[in-house]
Enzyme design. Structure first.
Site, PDB file in Angstrom:
ATOM      1  N   ALA A  61       0.869  -1.177   0.000  1.00 53.83           N
ATOM      2  CA  ALA A  61       0.000   0.000   0.000  1.00 53.83           C
ATOM      3  C   ALA A  61       0.906   1.228   0.000  1.00 53.83           C
ATOM      4  O   ALA A  61       2.082   1.133   0.347  1.00 53.83           O
ATOM      5  CB  ALA A  61      -0.871  -0.013   1.248  1.00 53.83           C
ATOM      6  N   GLY A 100       0.586  -5.048   0.717  1.00 57.67           N
ATOM      7  CA  GLY A 100      -0.573  -5.021  -0.174  1.00 57.67           C
ATOM      8  C   GLY A 100      -0.267  -5.667  -1.515  1.00 57.67           C
ATOM      9  O   GLY A 100      -1.165  -6.229  -2.160  1.00 57.67           O
ATOM     10  N   GLU A 103      -0.717  -9.156  -1.070  1.00 62.28           N
ATOM     11  CA  GLU A 103      -2.156  -9.418  -0.915  1.00 62.28           C
ATOM     12  C   GLU A 103      -2.875  -9.421  -2.260  1.00 62.28           C
ATOM     13  O   GLU A 103      -3.806 -10.196  -2.482  1.00 62.28           O
ATOM     14  CB  GLU A 103      -2.762  -8.388   0.055  1.00 62.28           C
ATOM     15  N   GLU A 123       4.295  -5.580   6.965  1.00 66.46           N
ATOM     16  CA  GLU A 123       3.510  -4.559   7.672  1.00 66.46           C
ATOM     17  C   GLU A 123       3.856  -4.491   9.155  1.00 66.46           C
ATOM     18  O   GLU A 123       3.840  -3.419   9.762  1.00 66.46           O
ATOM     19  CB  GLU A 123       2.012  -4.839   7.513  1.00 66.46           C
TER      20      GLU A 123
HETATM   21  C1  3H9 Z   1       0.593  -2.240   3.416  1.00 66.44           C
HETATM   22  O1  3H9 Z   1       0.781  -2.742   2.352  1.00 66.44           O
HETATM   23  C2  3H9 Z   1      -0.727  -2.287   4.128  1.00 66.44           C
HETATM   24  C3  3H9 Z   1      -1.713  -3.260   3.543  1.00 66.44           C
HETATM   25  O2  3H9 Z   1      -1.490  -4.554   4.025  1.00 66.44           O
HETATM   26  C4  3H9 Z   1      -3.116  -2.946   3.946  1.00 66.44           C
HETATM   27  C5  3H9 Z   1      -3.702  -1.699   3.482  1.00 66.44           C
HETATM   28  C6  3H9 Z   1      -5.143  -1.587   3.808  1.00 66.44           C
HETATM   29  N1  3H9 Z   1       4.654   3.474   0.037  1.00 66.44           N
HETATM   30  O3  3H9 Z   1      13.398   1.658   0.381  1.00 66.44           O
HETATM   31  P1  3H9 Z   1      13.811   2.419  -0.826  1.00 66.44           P
HETATM   32  C7  3H9 Z   1       9.484   4.841  -1.132  1.00 66.44           C
HETATM   33  S1  3H9 Z   1       1.800  -1.380   4.225  1.00 66.44           S
HETATM   34  C8  3H9 Z   1       5.146   4.678  -0.294  1.00 66.44           C
HETATM   35  O4  3H9 Z   1      14.872   3.424  -0.689  1.00 66.44           O
HETATM   36  P2  3H9 Z   1      14.880   0.010  -1.974  1.00 66.44           P
HETATM   37  C9  3H9 Z   1      10.578   5.136  -0.130  1.00 66.44           C
HETATM   38  O5  3H9 Z   1      10.111   5.985   0.888  1.00 66.44           O
HETATM   39  C10 3H9 Z   1       3.187  -1.429   3.133  1.00 66.44           C
HETATM   40  N2  3H9 Z   1       6.465   4.895  -0.556  1.00 66.44           N
HETATM   41  O6  3H9 Z   1      14.183   1.434  -2.049  1.00 66.44           O
HETATM   42  C11 3H9 Z   1      11.636   5.768  -1.000  1.00 66.44           C
HETATM   43  O7  3H9 Z   1      11.263   7.124  -1.207  1.00 66.44           O
HETATM   44  P3  3H9 Z   1      12.386   8.254  -1.395  1.00 66.44           P
HETATM   45  C12 3H9 Z   1       3.880  -2.729   3.153  1.00 66.44           C
HETATM   46  C13 3H9 Z   1       7.277   3.849  -0.496  1.00 66.44           C
HETATM   47  O8  3H9 Z   1      15.073  -0.409  -3.369  1.00 66.44           O
HETATM   48  C14 3H9 Z   1      11.479   5.018  -2.330  1.00 66.44           C
HETATM   49  O9  3H9 Z   1      10.172   4.436  -2.304  1.00 66.44           O
HETATM   50  N3  3H9 Z   1       5.088  -2.640   2.352  1.00 66.44           N
HETATM   51  C15 3H9 Z   1       6.830   2.564  -0.164  1.00 66.44           C
HETATM   52  O10 3H9 Z   1      16.032   0.045  -1.049  1.00 66.44           O
HETATM   53  C16 3H9 Z   1      12.491   3.926  -2.526  1.00 66.44           C
HETATM   54  O11 3H9 Z   1      12.479   3.091  -1.384  1.00 66.44           O
HETATM   55  C17 3H9 Z   1       6.257  -2.297   2.892  1.00 66.44           C
HETATM   56  O12 3H9 Z   1       6.396  -2.089   4.072  1.00 66.44           O
HETATM   57  C18 3H9 Z   1       5.446   2.398   0.104  1.00 66.44           C
HETATM   58  N4  3H9 Z   1       4.923   1.198   0.407  1.00 66.44           N
HETATM   59  O13 3H9 Z   1      13.817  -0.947  -1.300  1.00 66.44           O
HETATM   60  C19 3H9 Z   1       7.421  -2.213   1.940  1.00 66.44           C
HETATM   61  N5  3H9 Z   1       7.887   1.722  -0.174  1.00 66.44           N
HETATM   62  O14 3H9 Z   1      13.139   7.851  -2.626  1.00 66.44           O
HETATM   63  C20 3H9 Z   1       8.193  -0.960   2.185  1.00 66.44           C
HETATM   64  C21 3H9 Z   1       8.955   2.450  -0.518  1.00 66.44           C
HETATM   65  O15 3H9 Z   1      11.585   9.504  -1.540  1.00 66.44           O
HETATM   66  N6  3H9 Z   1       9.253  -0.759   1.225  1.00 66.44           N
HETATM   67  N7  3H9 Z   1       8.606   3.742  -0.706  1.00 66.44           N
HETATM   68  O16 3H9 Z   1      13.226   8.210  -0.163  1.00 66.44           O
HETATM   69  C22 3H9 Z   1      10.419  -1.428   1.254  1.00 66.44           C
HETATM   70  O17 3H9 Z   1      10.639  -2.322   2.041  1.00 66.44           O
HETATM   71  C23 3H9 Z   1      11.482  -1.001   0.289  1.00 66.44           C
HETATM   72  O18 3H9 Z   1      11.152   0.288  -0.153  1.00 66.44           O
HETATM   73  C24 3H9 Z   1      11.631  -1.903  -0.966  1.00 66.44           C
HETATM   74  C25 3H9 Z   1      12.625  -1.238  -1.954  1.00 66.44           C
HETATM   75  C26 3H9 Z   1      12.188  -3.268  -0.522  1.00 66.44           C
HETATM   76  C27 3H9 Z   1      10.338  -2.093  -1.674  1.00 66.44           C
END
Ligand code: 3H9
Length: 674
Positions: A61, A100, A103, A123
C-alpha cells in the site's frame, strides 16, 4: 496513467507503473479496478494478467496515504474484487511483492514469479498487519505456522520457498515473465471452479501458535503489532473468511491510529531521509572505492574490516605488532566461523571473505587504498601522528577517515595537507553487527567525500547519518547527560537495578549500568587507584571493570548472568555518606524524567547547533546505534508524543538548563518531527 491495459488475443494484461516501487496508490487501485471491470464486461477476454513495470511488483500500500482521508476503492475491496472475478487472474511477479502487493498476488487465482522475486508481508515492521485479507488468505494457502512467520515477523521469503509452501504456483523464466504469465493464463482460462484462497478450509492449529509465541516472546517484547497479527491468523482458523476479514480490519485500524505504528512509520521514512545530505546534489560524482585500509586490528578495527570483506571489498589491515595482528585476524576468522555455524554464511563465503583480507605491519602498504579508516585508541596525539603519516603515504584523492567516538575531526584533519579528504566514520560496537554509521562532516570535508561515504554505507548495509563535529557527535553526546544523571540518582537513593529496570521496561535493550558493565567500567578511567572521586572510580580501583572481570555494577557468573552486588551497594552507601547527599525515595517516573528528558534536551541543542541535519536523523542514531525501541520512534519522536510542554516542565522541575529550541517549541505547541 498508472495502469496500462494491453490485449494479447483473449488475455487482458494490466501493467502498473508507479515508480519507484509501484506502491498501490489511489490512482493505481482505481485503474486496476477498471481493468478487472473491463475484463468482466468483455466476452472476448478469457483471463487477466496483472504485472508491474519497473523494478518491482507492488511493494505494498502507499504508506504516504496512511492517516489521510481514505480514497475509494480501498485495497481490501480491490483484492476481494480481484478474487471475485469470474475470469482467472494471474499475478506475474518480479522484484518484491510486499504487503498489499503480496495481498494482490494471493487474491489473484494464480501466481507466477521469476526465481529472483521475493514475497512477504512486512507490515508488522510498520506496526501494522496485512490489512487487505493477508492474514486470512496466507494461512489458508500456506498453513498456520508459515503464515505466522510471514505476518508476525515480516521477513520476505524467496520465490522458491514461496512455491514450496504453496503461495506461488509456478516459476517463470527470469527474463520471460510476461510471456510465461500469458501462456499460463491461457492454460488455466477454462478451469472452473476458480481457486480462491479465501474459500479454502483451514483448521485451528493451537500447537503451532503456542510454539511460535514461545519462540518469539523476546523478539516481540513491547511491540503491539505481532500479537494483533497472531490474533488475526488464529481468527482465520475455523472462521469464515468474511468474519475473519472483518476482525482483521478492526485490528488494522486500531494499529494504524496507535502511537506505535506512527513511530515505526516515522522511522521507515527517517531512515531513508537520513541518506539525503543537505546542500549536496543527488548526482554529485563519487570516488571509486575498490580497496580499503584499516589501521588497528582490535575489536573495532576487526569489526569494521568485516563489513567491507562481507561486501566483497578487499581490506588491508595494519597493526604495530605481529601478535596483535595475528590475534585480530584470528578474531575475524572466528567471528565468520561462528556466523557460518549458525547457517548464516556458507564455508565458501567465509573463505571468500577471508581471502580478501591482507594483514600487514606496514602503514606503507596503504599507498594504494582508496579509503583508510583509522581505528586506534582515543588519543588525539596518536591520531594526529597517524594522519600525518597517511598524508605522506596515501595516493592523491584517497579518503582518510577516523573512527573516533568523540575527538575533533577538524583537528585530526589539520594534521594533513588535504583536510578536504578527511572525515569521521564512527562505527558502533560490535561494528560488524550494529547498523549505525555516523558520518562526521568536518569543516573542510569535500562534498564528493561525503557522498562517497554515504553510498558506501549502503554497500556495507549500514544506516548512515550525517553528524557535525562536536564532542561525542550525535549519539554519544546525548548519552553523556543520561549517564551523568544515572550516577546522581544512585547517590540520591536509587539502585543500579532500579535505574536499569526502568530503561528496560521502557524498551531499551539494557540500562545505563548494564551498558557500562558491557562496555567496560574502566573506559576513560584515569588509572590512579588512589584517586577516588566517583562511584565509578571506586569500582574501577577495585578491579570491578564490568563483564570482562565478572564484576562491575553487578556481579557476574561464568555465563555472564548478572546478580545484584552487595559490594556495590556498600560502595554507593559509602559515597552517599561521604558526599552528604540528601536521600529521597526515587520513583520510576523521576528516573524517566531525569535520564530520558535530558537526552531530548541535548538533542534539541544538537539540532539548534546544526550538528544533526534533522530531528529524525537523531531518532535514526538512537534506534540503530543504541537499541532505542523502534515502537517509540526515537527520542525526538518520543518527545513529541510525550508532549514538549511536559518535557520542559520536567526539566525545569529538576533544575536542568533547558535548550532554547526545546522551550520555544514547547511554548508554541510545536513538534520536532512531522
Ligand atoms: C501495506 O501494504 C498495508 C496493507 O497490508 C493494507 C492496506 C489496507 N509506500 O526503500 P527504498 C518509497 S503497508 C510509499 O529506498 P529500496 C521510499 O520511501 C506497506 N512509498 O528502495 C523511497 O522514497 P524516497 C507494506 C514507499 O530499493 C522510495 O520508495 N510494504 C513505499 O532500497 C524507494 O524506497 C512495505 O512495508 C510504500 N509502500 O527498497 C514495503 N515503499 O526515494 C516498504 C517504498 O523519496 N518498502 N517507498 O526516499 C520497502 O521495504 C522497500 O522500499 C523496498 C525497496 C524493498 C520495496
Amino acid at each position: 496513467m498508472s495502469v496500462t491495459i494491453h490485449r494479447h488475443g483473449d488475455i487482458l494484461i494490466a501493467i502498473a507503473d508507479n515508480p519507484p516501487v509501484n506502491a498501490l496508490s489511489a490512482p493505481v487501485r482505481l485503474e486496476l479496478k477498471a481493468a478487472i471491470e473491463q475484463a468482466a464486461g468483455d466476452a472476448s477476454i478469457r483471463a487477466v494478467v496483472i504485472a508491474c513495470a519497473g523494478r518491482t511488483f507492488f511493494a505494498g500500500a502507499d504508506i504516504t496515504e496512511f492517516g489521510k482521508p481514505p480514497v475509494e476503492p480501498l485495497l481490501p475491496e480491490l483484492v476481494d474484487m480481484i478474487e471475485g472475478s469470474d475470469k482467472p487472474v494471474v499475478a506475474a511477479i518480479h522484484g518484491t511483492a510486499l504487503g498489499g502487493g503480496c495481498e494482490v498476488a494471493i487474491a489473484s487465482h494464480y501466481r507466477i514469479t521469476v526465481p529472483s522475486a521475493k514475497l512477504g508481508t512486512p507490515e508488522v515492521k510498520l506496526g501494522l498487519l496485512p490489512g487487505a485479507g493477508g492474514t486470512q488468505r496466507l494461512p489458508r494457502l500456506a498453513g498456520v505456522a508459515v503464515a505466522l512467520e510471514l505476518v508476525a515477523k515480516g521477513d520476505p521469503i524467496p520465490a522458491s520457498v514461496a512455491k514450496d509452501v504453496g503461495i506461488v504456483d509456478r516459476l517463470a523464466g527470469e527474463t520471460s515473465l510476461l510471456d510465461d504469465a500469458i501462456a499460463y493464463a491461457r492454460e488455466v482460462a477454462d478451469i472452473r471452479p476458480l481457486p480462491r484462497a479465501s474459500q479454502r478450509p483451514l483448521s485451528p492449529d493451537p500447537e503451532a501458535v503456542a510454539a511460535f509465541e514461545r519462540a518469539n516472546a523476546r523478539r516481540f517484547r513491547g511491540f503491539e503489532a505481532p500479537a494483533a497479527n497472531i490474533a488475526c491468523v488464529v481468527k482465520a482458523t475455523g472462521t469464515p473468511y468474511a468474519e475473519g476479514v472483518e476482525f482483521e480490519r478492526q485490528q488494522f485500524m486500531k494499529l494504524m491510529f496507535g502511537v506505535q505504528s506512527a513511530a515505526q512509520r516515522h522511522i521507515f521514512f527517517a531512515e531513508r531521509k537520513a541518506s539525503k545530505i543537505d546542500g549536496i546534489a543527488d548526482d554529485v560524482a563519487q570516488r571509486p572505492i575498490a580497496r580499503v585500509g584499516i589501521i588497528g586490528a582490535g575489536t573495532m578495527g576487526g569489526g569494521i574490516a568485516m563489513n567491507f570483506l562481507s561486501a566483497g571489498i578487499p581490506v588491508t589491515i595494519v597493526e604495530m605488532q605481529q601478535d596483535a595482528l595475528d590475534r585480530g585476524t584470528a578474531t575475524i576468522r572466528r567471528n565468520y566461523d561462528a556466523t557460518a555455524a549458525k547457517g548464516r554464511m556458507t564455508a565458501q563465503q567465509v573463505d571468500r571473505a577471508m581471502a580478501l583480507l591482507t594483514p600487514t605491519l606496514s602503514l606503507q602498504d596503504l599507498s594504494d587504498a582508496d579509503l583508510v579508516i583509522e581505528a586506534v585508541y582515543e588519543e588525539m596525539s596518536v591520531k594526529q601522528d597517524i594522519f600525518g603519516k597517511l598524508d605522506a603515504i596515501c595516493k592523491p584523492g584517497a579518503i582518510l577517515a577516523s573512527n573516533t567516538s568523540y575527538l575533533d575531526i577538524d583537528v585530526i584533519a589539520a594534521a594533513t595537507k588535504r583536510p578536504q579528504d578527511v572525515l569521521g566514520l564512527h562505527f558502533f560496537s560490535p561494528a560488524n553487527v550494529m547498523k549505525l554509521l555516523e558520518i562526521v562532516r568536518g569543516a573542510a570535508t569535500a562534498d564528493d567525500v561525503l557522498a562517497t561515504a554515504m553510498a558506501l554505507s549502503k554497500k556495507i548495509r549500514k544506516v548512515a547519518v550525517i553528524a557535525g563535529v562536536c564532542h561525542g557527535f550525535i549519539g554519544n553526546r546525548m548519552l553523556e547527560p543520561r549517564q551523568v544523571e544515572a550516577m546522581k540518582l544512585l547517590l540520591e537513593g536509587a539502585t543500579p537495578e532500579q535505574v536499569d529496570r526502568v530503561h528496560v521496561d521502557f524498551g531499551m535493550p539494557m540500562g545505563p549500568f548494564q551498558m557500562a558493565d558491557l562496555a567496560g567500567v574502566d573506559i576513560g578511567w584515569h588509572r590512579d587507584p588512589n584517586r577516588i572521586e566517583s562511584i565509578r572510580d571506586a569500582l574501577a580501583a577495585e578491579g570491578r571493570w564490568g563483564q570482562k572481570k565478572q564484576a562491575g555494577f553487578y556481579d557476574y557468573d561464568d555465563r555472564r548472568t548478572a546478580s545484584n552486588s552487595p559490594r556495590v551497594a556498600e560502595i554507593i552507601e559509602d559515597f552517599r555518606r561521604k558526599t552528604g547527599t540528601p536521600q529521597h525515595e526515587i520513583t520510576d517516573q523521576e528516573i524517566v524524567e531525569r535520564t530520558l528528558y535530558p537526552m531530548v534536551n541535548e538533542g534539541a541543542k544538537i539540532l539548534a547547533e546544526g550538528k544533526a541535519q534533522r530531528a529524525s536523523d537523531i531518532d535514526v542514531v538512537w534506534i540503530y546505534g543504541y537499541g532505542w525501541p523502534v515502537y517509540r520512534g526515537g527520542p525526538m519522536f518520543w518527545a513529541d508524543t510525550e508532549g514538549l510542554k511536559k518535557i520542559v516542565e520536567g526539566l525545569d522541575r529538576h533544575g536542568f538548563d533547558v535548550a532554547p529550541l526545546l522551550r520555544e517549541k514547547a511554548e508554541q505547541g510545536g513538534r520536532f518531527t512531522s
